[in-house]
Design an enzyme around this catalytic site. Structure first.
Site, PDB file in Angstrom:
ATOM      1  N   GLU A  88      10.600   2.881  -2.252  1.00 23.13           N
ATOM      2  CA  GLU A  88       9.981   3.127  -3.556  1.00 23.13           C
ATOM      3  C   GLU A  88       9.444   4.550  -3.582  1.00 23.13           C
ATOM      4  OE1 GLU A  88       6.526   1.223  -6.476  1.00 23.13           O
ATOM      5  OE2 GLU A  88       6.441   0.875  -4.311  1.00 23.13           O
TER       6      GLU A  88
ATOM      7  N   GLY B 151       0.821  -1.201   0.000  1.00 23.51           N
ATOM      8  CA  GLY B 151       0.000   0.000   0.000  1.00 23.51           C
ATOM      9  C   GLY B 151       0.854   1.249   0.000  1.00 23.51           C
TER      10      GLY B 151
END
Length: 358
Positions: free
Chosen positions: A209, A179
């Site tokens: 990320e 998520g």
């Protein structure tokens, strides 16, 4: 030197550790399942739907990338939908030359049509088993393990961790949190990770990320992750080839990086394949693995990811073999089973395919 064309790359043995079940549906399957439950899609032609997914995901933003999953999750809430998606997932891996894969999904997202968490897990495992049996019968055997994800924006991680441990002898090999990364640090789920460590259950964590070194540090040093999902922002701890403390720790302890080049371009974690951090990290000796992340959303396969690195970043057959072996070394399988796949499947397969290409 063997020419690494698309056909040859497709025949190479592959291993994928970072791939989401709800991000890899066949477009035609998504259209058919949506029609069965009356769910509206952005397009009902499979080719147009595939193009919509790819275009919608090319936002440069992880949150908007994730938003495209509402349609796949919608059709995966029934037993029939889960069985079909899981079986086709395995068959698609086999067609892509994958010999070992780990697929991840969040059970808590798939209970919206009445299934329990345990029923979701059991149904997915049933579908994967059916796919593996068909692949083996067709002469393209592939082994697939499952990672259960908890959503980092909710408070069910300890519950999902317990679910993973409960199904560890039924095909579940590990755990993850997924998520939106920014604003939802791994340490928020420390109780789940402490429980998993006590139960000797391996886990990976999405980190590095959409958020930088702080996320990676928490994942490794606070939570104890054995692998890092993506991890490309680790390059922020590397200056002129010199590794900082965190980067050095991760490299020296062989903590695997689950890198997904095309997906990273879509979410803004990288600017190009030619300049993607995966090549620098490989050159510096990190345990880099190559992955698809979401095959529908990124319009990709392991063959395509490999081909992009060959054509745009100058990778060789030896580089491809290295990331394949890296993935198998870091698979959430017992040591002897990992070694057997490397020794008996991956390395002989590379030798056969590359020898045939000469």
């Amino acid at each position: 030197m063997t020419a690494l064309d698309t056909d040859l790359i497709r025949r190479l043995p592959k291993a994928v550790l970072h791939d989401h079940l709800d991000g890899g549906l066949r477009p035609a399957t998504l259209v058919e399942l949506a029609a069965e439950i009356g769910h509206a899609l952005p397009a009902t032609d499979p080719a147009e739907l595939a193009a919509w997914y790819y275009d919608a995901a090319n936002s440069g933003d992880l949150v908007r990338y994730i938003a495209t999953f509402e349609h796949t999750i919608a059709v995966m809430g029934t037993r029939e939908g889960l069985l079909r998606v899981a079986e086709e997932y395995v068959l698609d891996l086999a067609a892509d030359g994958v010999v070992y894969g780990e697929v991840r999904y969040a059970p808590e997202l798939l209970v919206h049509r009445g299934l329990t968490l345990a029923e979701v897990v059991g149904t997915v495992q049933e579908g994967l088993a059916a796919g593996m049996a068909k692949a083996a019968a067709a002469g393209t055997p592939v082994r697939v393990g499952t990672l259960l994800c908890a959503m980092r924006m909710t408070d069910r991680s300890r519950e999902v961790a317990g679910l993973a441990v409960a199904h560890r002898d039924a095909g579940v090999v590990g755990f993850d949190i997924a998520g939106a990364e920014d604003g939802f640090p791994p340490a928020d789920h420390l109780a789940a990770f402490e429980y998993l460590r006590r139960e000797n259950m391996p886990f990976t964590i999405h980190a590095g990320e959409a958020h930088g070194l702080a996320s990676i540090h928490q994942a490794v040093q606070v939570c104890g992750a054995l692998r890092i999902g993506h991890g490309v922002r680790l390059t922020e701890d590397i200056v002129d080839g010199k590794l900082g403390r965190l980067a050095g720790w991760i490299r020296d302890r062989r903590i695997a990086l689950e890198v997904c080049p095309t997906s990273n371009l879509q979410t803004g974690a990288a600017d190009s394949i030619a300049g993607h951090p995966i090549t620098l990290l490989r050159d510096l000796g990190f345990r880099v693995t190559l992955n698809t992340d979401n095959r529908l959303v990124s319009a990709t396969t392991m063959t395509r990811e490999m081909e992009l690195l060959v054509t745009e970043a100058g990778w060789t057959a030896e580089d491809l073999r290295e990331v394949t072996v890296n993935a198998l070394k870091s698979a959430f399988l017992p040591f002897d089973e990992r070694n057997a796949i490397i020794r008996d499947v991956a390395l002989p397969g590379y030798k056969t395919v590359l020898g045939a290409g000469r």
